[in-house]
Design a protein around this motif. Structure first.
Motif, PDB file in Angstrom:
ATOM      1  N   PHE A 230      54.738 160.717  61.803  1.00 14.75           N
ATOM      2  CA  PHE A 230      55.743 161.645  61.262  1.00 14.75           C
ATOM      3  C   PHE A 230      56.348 162.553  62.340  1.00 14.75           C
ATOM      4  CE2 PHE A 230      52.786 160.699  57.788  1.00 14.75           C
ATOM      5  CZ  PHE A 230      53.656 160.074  56.922  1.00 14.75           C
TER       6      PHE A 230
ATOM      7  N   THR B  51      55.374 151.586  59.036  1.00 12.81           N
ATOM      8  CA  THR B  51      56.696 151.426  59.644  1.00 12.81           C
ATOM      9  C   THR B  51      56.930 149.997  60.123  1.00 12.81           C
ATOM     10  OG1 THR B  51      55.769 152.221  61.721  1.00 12.81           O
ATOM     11  CG2 THR B  51      57.004 153.814  60.405  1.00 12.81           C
ATOM     12  N   PHE B  52      55.842 149.238  60.274  1.00 10.80           N
ATOM     13  CA  PHE B  52      55.995 147.870  60.795  1.00 10.80           C
ATOM     14  C   PHE B  52      56.661 146.960  59.773  1.00 10.80           C
ATOM     15  CE2 PHE B  52      54.659 143.569  61.694  1.00 10.80           C
ATOM     16  CZ  PHE B  52      54.814 143.474  63.060  1.00 10.80           C
ATOM     17  N   PHE B  53      56.234 147.048  58.541  1.00 10.53           N
ATOM     18  CA  PHE B  53      56.732 146.118  57.532  1.00 10.53           C
ATOM     19  C   PHE B  53      57.973 146.663  56.849  1.00 10.53           C
ATOM     20  CE2 PHE B  53      52.233 145.079  57.925  1.00 10.53           C
ATOM     21  CZ  PHE B  53      52.324 143.726  58.170  1.00 10.53           C
ATOM     22  N   LYS B  54      58.953 145.785  56.731  1.00 13.98           N
ATOM     23  CA  LYS B  54      60.215 146.204  56.129  1.00 13.98           C
ATOM     24  C   LYS B  54      60.030 146.460  54.625  1.00 13.98           C
ATOM     25  CE  LYS B  54      65.036 145.179  56.412  1.00 13.98           C
ATOM     26  NZ  LYS B  54      66.046 144.136  56.258  1.00 13.98           N
TER      27      LYS B  54
ATOM     28  N   TYR C 119      50.381 154.951  59.598  1.00 15.12           N
ATOM     29  CA  TYR C 119      51.816 155.142  59.771  1.00 15.12           C
ATOM     30  C   TYR C 119      52.440 153.933  60.483  1.00 15.12           C
ATOM     31  CZ  TYR C 119      56.128 157.661  60.973  1.00 15.12           C
ATOM     32  OH  TYR C 119      57.436 158.064  61.102  1.00 15.12           O
ATOM     33  N   GLY C 120      51.713 153.412  61.478  1.00 15.68           N
ATOM     34  CA  GLY C 120      52.207 152.249  62.217  1.00 15.68           C
ATOM     35  C   GLY C 120      52.384 151.041  61.311  1.00 15.68           C
TER      36      GLY C 120
ATOM     37  N   GLU D 156      54.450 161.039  52.214  1.00 14.31           N
ATOM     38  CA  GLU D 156      53.691 161.440  53.401  1.00 14.31           C
ATOM     39  C   GLU D 156      52.259 161.849  53.055  1.00 14.31           C
ATOM     40  OE1 GLU D 156      55.647 164.235  55.993  1.00 14.31           O
ATOM     41  OE2 GLU D 156      53.736 164.815  56.898  1.00 14.31           O
TER      42      GLU D 156
ATOM     43  N   PRO E  70      42.735 156.760  61.938  1.00 14.29           N
ATOM     44  CA  PRO E  70      43.727 157.718  62.438  1.00 14.29           C
ATOM     45  C   PRO E  70      45.028 157.559  61.654  1.00 14.29           C
ATOM     46  CG  PRO E  70      42.881 156.317  64.212  1.00 14.29           C
ATOM     47  CD  PRO E  70      42.353 155.770  62.937  1.00 14.29           C
ATOM     48  N   LEU E  71      45.683 158.682  61.420  1.00 12.68           N
ATOM     49  CA  LEU E  71      46.916 158.645  60.625  1.00 12.68           C
ATOM     50  C   LEU E  71      47.950 157.712  61.246  1.00 12.68           C
ATOM     51  CD1 LEU E  71      48.648 159.746  58.298  1.00 12.68           C
ATOM     52  CD2 LEU E  71      49.292 161.635  59.783  1.00 12.68           C
ATOM     53  N   ILE E  72      47.975 157.672  62.583  1.00 10.13           N
ATOM     54  CA  ILE E  72      48.999 156.872  63.251  1.00 10.13           C
ATOM     55  C   ILE E  72      48.839 155.390  62.922  1.00 10.13           C
ATOM     56  CG2 ILE E  72      47.662 156.746  65.403  1.00 10.13           C
ATOM     57  CD1 ILE E  72      51.480 156.853  65.210  1.00 10.13           C
ATOM     58  N   GLN E  73      47.594 154.969  62.677  1.00  6.55           N
ATOM     59  CA  GLN E  73      47.382 153.554  62.358  1.00  6.55           C
ATOM     60  C   GLN E  73      47.996 153.208  60.997  1.00  6.55           C
ATOM     61  OE1 GLN E  73      43.453 152.299  63.351  1.00  6.55           O
ATOM     62  NE2 GLN E  73      43.752 150.266  62.505  1.00  6.55           N
TER      63      GLN E  73
ATOM     64  N   PHE F  36      51.771 152.811  68.169  1.00  5.77           N
ATOM     65  CA  PHE F  36      53.066 152.146  68.091  1.00  5.77           C
ATOM     66  C   PHE F  36      53.615 152.262  66.681  1.00  5.77           C
ATOM     67  CE2 PHE F  36      51.162 149.744  71.647  1.00  5.77           C
ATOM     68  CZ  PHE F  36      52.146 149.991  72.585  1.00  5.77           C
TER      69      PHE F  36
ATOM     70  N   LEU G 149      50.002 158.916  52.484  1.00  3.05           N
ATOM     71  CA  LEU G 149      49.542 158.272  53.720  1.00  3.05           C
ATOM     72  C   LEU G 149      48.424 159.083  54.363  1.00  3.05           C
ATOM     73  CD1 LEU G 149      52.751 156.959  55.523  1.00  3.05           C
ATOM     74  CD2 LEU G 149      51.208 155.757  54.008  1.00  3.05           C
ATOM     75  N   ARG G 150      48.563 160.405  54.319  1.00  2.84           N
ATOM     76  CA  ARG G 150      47.518 161.262  54.890  1.00  2.84           C
ATOM     77  C   ARG G 150      46.209 161.087  54.119  1.00  2.84           C
ATOM     78  NH1 ARG G 150      49.368 164.749  58.692  1.00  2.84           N
ATOM     79  NH2 ARG G 150      51.619 165.062  58.750  1.00  2.84           N
TER      80      ARG G 150
ATOM     81  N   LEU H 277      59.474 154.669  53.806  1.00  7.33           N
ATOM     82  CA  LEU H 277      58.972 156.032  53.906  1.00  7.33           C
ATOM     83  C   LEU H 277      59.975 157.010  53.309  1.00  7.33           C
ATOM     84  CD1 LEU H 277      57.541 155.832  57.491  1.00  7.33           C
ATOM     85  CD2 LEU H 277      56.201 156.183  55.444  1.00  7.33           C
TER      86      LEU H 277
END
Lengths: 221, 157
Positions: free
Chosen positions: A157, B60-63, B56-57, B38, B51-54, A144, B41-42, B67
């Motif tokens: 990304f 993107t969650f916190f204002k 990234y998540g 980017e 996992p990168l998505i975690q 998410f 983050l990687r 990015l």
């Protein structure tokens, strides 16, 4: 072992199990959407809500994440549960009218009108694909992003991640992608078609006496 | 902007490479670069074995995390109720005019980034303009130039 009452029937369940599991064991069908036996319970869709009676009061809880407790009194198909469940399915349909799973569920519940403005988002954020990717494929390629109304399932990304093995499991498990409703025009947000045309699977754990499946007959949601 | 891998590595090591410190790590990276690159983050994802998505998540969650590349100086205009009734929109218009950018954008020389906030919890000081964490209270369109001067190397420009 804990002893609890589900729909007026006393039963025992293993400690640490959920109300949904205990009810399924008894042959009581509680409709579910974001629940999958092979994945961790998530409690996102709230379709599996049940009424928990405590003295003169009662509360609605998602049965897939509700642990069994001694002396618990559960109603899986009370008026309050049915009305709320219908409302929840209507809300889900309003954000995702092209899901066959949802349309079938609505037809089974006798919903003939979605009272909300339809905004097709193509996703109900049930988290099945995210959990499948993480828990079954041990990959964690999708997740998410964002929050609130801009929350959505995506890859980091917006590029295909290295972890992705193209297994297609996320699409397979998705109640929207895999089972798209092909009805051309929806009336009041519901198609209500397939349930009347194609015979549905009969319930695998039917004991022939459960009221939970409702007057429409024993059907798998 | 390329991020310095060693700097990122040092930040991760500072928190003991612990998963629970992800937000703190991202905060430190953000204060270092003013945004989250980017490749940083990687690097965090691979060092924390997440996992990168975690990562990234969370980003993107916190204002508070951005990015998008941001300028050296962060300018925030409060548009909360108390500031709003004290003519914060006029303050915002003046800031937009002076910097020549809209909220969420960065000036071309990468010096200023403008954002609006909904409340800073200092309503008695409203309307508030925050430049690099320094609160400038009782702001009026006439006082903005002075408040922004700190960030401009040549004040007349």
């Amino acid at each position: 072992m804990v002893e609890l009452t589900i729909d007026g029937v006393r039963t025992i369940a293993l400690e640490g199990t959920t109300v949904l599991e205990a009810a399924t064991e008894m042959g009581i069908i509680i409709p579910t959407l974001c629940y999958h036996p092979a994945l961790s319970p998530y409690g996102a869709c709230r379709v599996c809500i049940v009424e928990v009676v405590k003295g003169n009061r009662s509360s609605l809880e998602a049965s897939c994440t509700l642990p069994v407790e001694d002396g618990q009194v559960i109603l899986t198909n009370s008026e309050k549960v049915r009305k709320t469940r219908e409302l929840i399915v209507e809300l889900l349909l309003a954000s995702c009218p092209n899901s066959k799973t949802l349309q079938d569920m609505a037809a089974n519940m006798g919903i003939n009108k979605v009272r909300f403005k339809i905004k097709d988002r193509g996703c109900i954020l049930c988290g099945l694909c995210v959990r499948y990717c993480k828990e079954q494929m041990k990959s964690g390629g999708i997740g998410f992003i964002g929050r609130g109304t801009s929350r959505r399932v995506a890859t980091a990304f917006d590029v295909t991640p290295e972890e992705c093995r193209n297994c297609g499991g996320c699409e397979w498990i998705c109640p929207v992608c895999e089972r798209a409703c092909t009805a051309g025009n929806l009336i009041d947000g519901v198609c209500g078609g397939c349930q009347n045309l194609i015979p549905v699977e009969t319930c695998p754990v039917c004991t022939g006496c459960s009221e939970s499946v409702g007057p429409q007959g024993h059907k798998v949601y | 902007m390329k991020s310095d891998c060693e700097k990122v590595a040092a930040i991760v090591i500072k928190y003991g490479g612990n998963h629970d410190s992800l937000i703190s790590i991202l905060q430190d990276i953000q204060s270092e670069y003013h945004f989250l690159p980017e490749d940083a983050l990687r690097a965090v994802a691979s060092q924390l074995d997440l996992p990168l998505i975690q990562v990234y998540g969370v980003a993107t969650f916190f204002k508070a995390f951005s990015l998008k590349q941001r300028g050296e100086h962060m300018v925030s205009v409060c548009l909360g109720t108390a500031c709003h009734v004290r003519r914060a929109p006029a303050v915002l218009d003046e800031v937009k005019r002076q910097l020549g950018i809209e909220p969420g954008e960065t000036t071309e020389d990468m010096r200023f980034s403008l954002e609006t906030v909904n409340c800073l919890g200092a309503c008695a000081l409203g309307p508030i303009l925050v430049v690099d964490g320094k609160y400038h209270g009782q702001m009026s369109p006439g006082k903005i130039k002075k408040a922004l001067r700190k960030g401009k190397r040549n004040p007349e420009g």
